[in-house]
Structure formats: C-alpha cells, structure tokens
Design a protein around this motif. Structure first.
Motif, PDB file in Angstrom:
ATOM      1  N   ILE A  30       0.820  -1.158   0.010  1.00  0.00           N
ATOM      2  CA  ILE A  30       0.029  -0.167   0.011  1.00  0.00           C
ATOM      3  C   ILE A  30       1.031   1.394  -0.021  1.00  0.00           C
ATOM      4  O   ILE A  30       0.557   1.992  -0.610  1.00  0.00           O
TER       5      ILE A  30
ATOM      6  N   LEU B 114      -8.043   5.343  -3.286  1.00  0.00           N
ATOM      7  CA  LEU B 114      -7.786   6.664  -2.824  1.00  0.00           C
ATOM      8  C   LEU B 114      -8.917   7.401  -2.529  1.00  0.00           C
ATOM      9  O   LEU B 114      -9.226   7.813  -1.489  1.00  0.00           O
ATOM     10  N   ARG B 122      -7.905  10.180   4.024  1.00  0.00           N
ATOM     11  CA  ARG B 122      -7.071  10.380   2.802  1.00  0.00           C
ATOM     12  C   ARG B 122      -5.941  11.317   2.958  1.00  0.00           C
ATOM     13  O   ARG B 122      -4.677  11.115   2.646  1.00  0.00           O
ATOM     14  N   LEU B 160      -7.777   0.752   2.419  1.00  0.00           N
ATOM     15  CA  LEU B 160      -7.061   0.595   0.941  1.00  0.00           C
ATOM     16  C   LEU B 160      -6.725  -1.022   0.829  1.00  0.00           C
ATOM     17  O   LEU B 160      -7.058  -1.360  -0.263  1.00  0.00           O
TER      18      LEU B 160
END
Lengths: 70, 188
Positions: A30, B114, B122, B160
């Motif tokens: 990530i 995102l 974020r 994510l």
C-alpha cells in the motif's frame, strides 16, 4: 508424485510467506503504491503558470518597493 | 535545515518553488483532479505570498504551505460543496488525457481506491505515507491530535487493503504486475 504430495505442495505455496529480510509487508505494498501515485504527480514538475505567477508577484513587489522609496 | 535565518525575498521564492511539486501532488490527492488541484495551488501561492511576513524563517515552509493549501481546500469545499461526485468517471477521463504519465493500470486502481476514503483519512495517509511528514507535523497541518492522525492512517491503510483486495497472499515481490498475475492464477 502422489496426489497427496501435490496437495501438500499446493498448500505450502498458498501459505503466507515467512517474514524474511527484504520481504515486503502487506502494508508496504500500500505504501509503495501510495508513493508511486504521489511521485508520478511530483515528477510532472512545476507547470509554467506557477513560474509566471511567481514572476509577476515578484515584479509587483519590486514595483511597490520602488514607489515607496520615492 | 540550516541557515534559514538568512531568508530573504529570494529565499522565500526559492523555498516556495522547491516545495511546489510536493504541494501540487498533495493538491491532486485532495481534489482528485489536476485542473482543480492547480487552481488550488495557485490560490495557495497567492495567499502564501501575501502572508510571507507571517512565515517564521527557519521553520518548515513545506508544512506552512501545506497548512495554507489544506485550509483553502476545505474553505472552498464548504463554499461550493464538493463537485466531484462521479469519481470513477472523472478519474477515467483524467487518465485518458494523460495515459503516458499514469501508464500503470495498477496506479489507476489505486487512485480510485484513494478517492473512496473519507477526506480525513485520505489526507492523513497522504501526508504521512507519501508527502514525507512525521505524525506530529501531519497533526499540526490538520489541526488535530497526533493520536488522531495515527488512527486515521491505520484506518486508511486497512480500508485501502480492503478496496484493493490486498492481503498477505500474493502481495509481495518486486513487481506488482507479477503479483496481479499470481493472484489471478490462484483465484481461478
């Protein structure tokens, strides 16, 4: 190779890898994508409009100063 | 940094320029669009220039600029409401404009993921994970506690991972393309 053995091998392959030096953690993937994305924008550099803008701001400031001096 | 106390007008402009690519990447992260991001950066430059006397020489100019940009972003958002609704459509549009810069499919998926994060998460993960700020600096930029930033970053990471289907398996190795092929092979 017997079926048993093959099954065993497949299971081993699917198991999560051991943590070893240099191995990338799930979070690291990530993080890497995050930096890839961010760096892609950074590498575009500075658009001309901002260079022009700063040039104009600087010039305006100089002009204002020279007026003050008089 | 050293010798920042010698800062003058030139130094201000030089440091501002040096921060611009990073600042602009932050703007793109917040807005999800290059055109909006550049407008935001422009407003930030004007604000920063007009308030340069309020910048304390020797302190972190990058953090100062990020704070201005972030405040500007949220105040504009409050005024107009967020115009970016159909983020998928927008992103594909943007990417079709600059395909060579974002050639990796991987990266497009990442941007979409995102954009699905809540704004606070974020910005936290961008500041800490990409822009290179310490948790303490990110907290100062966002005007919240360090613990809040830490928890936002970890929630953002988890989200994510979930969105991108990343787990421990198949998510290692130097090349993301290989990893994708590997996970497809295992998946079918």
């Amino acid at each position: 190779m017997s079926d048993d053995n093959r099954k065993k091998q497949e299971m081993t392959a699917i198991q999560p890898p051991e943590v070893r030096p240099g191995a990338v953690q799930p979070n690291a993937s990530i993080s890497r994508k995050l930096r890839d994305f961010y760096d892609a924008v950074q590498e575009e550099g500075i658009p001309d409009r901002f260079l022009d803008l700063l040039e104009r701001l600087e010039q305006a400031e100089k002009n204002a100063k020279s007026v003050n001096v008089k | 940094m050293s010798k920042e106390d010698e800062i003058d007008d030139r130094g201000f402009k030089r440091d501002l320029l040096a921060s611009l690519p990073n600042l602009r990447a932050f703007a793109v992260s917040l807005t999800g669009r290059h055109d909006k991001a550049d407008d935001l950066v422009q407003d930030t430059i004007m604000k920063a220039w007009a308030n340069q006397t309020s910048f304390t020489a020797g302190t972190n100019m990058r953090a100062w600029l990020f704070t201005i940009l972030r405040n500007e972003f949220y105040s504009q958002m409050r005024k107009r409401g967020r115009e970016v609704q159909d983020s998928d459509g927008l992103f594909s549009e943007r990417f079709s404009v600059h395909p060579e810069q974002y050639g990796r499919l991987d990266l497009q998926d990442f941007r979409k993921a995102l954009d699905k994060l809540p704004d606070d998460q974020r910005e936290a993960i961008i500041l800490v994970g990409a822009a290179g700020f310490a948790y303490e600096e990110a907290a100062a930029i966002c005007g919240c506690a360090v613990g809040t930033i830490k928890s936002r970053v970890s929630r953002a990471r988890a989200r994510l991972q979930e969105l991108l289907g990343v787990s421990g398996e198949g998510d290692y190795g130097p090349d993301a393309g290989d990893a994708a092929i590997t996970s497809r092979a295992f998946g079918s």
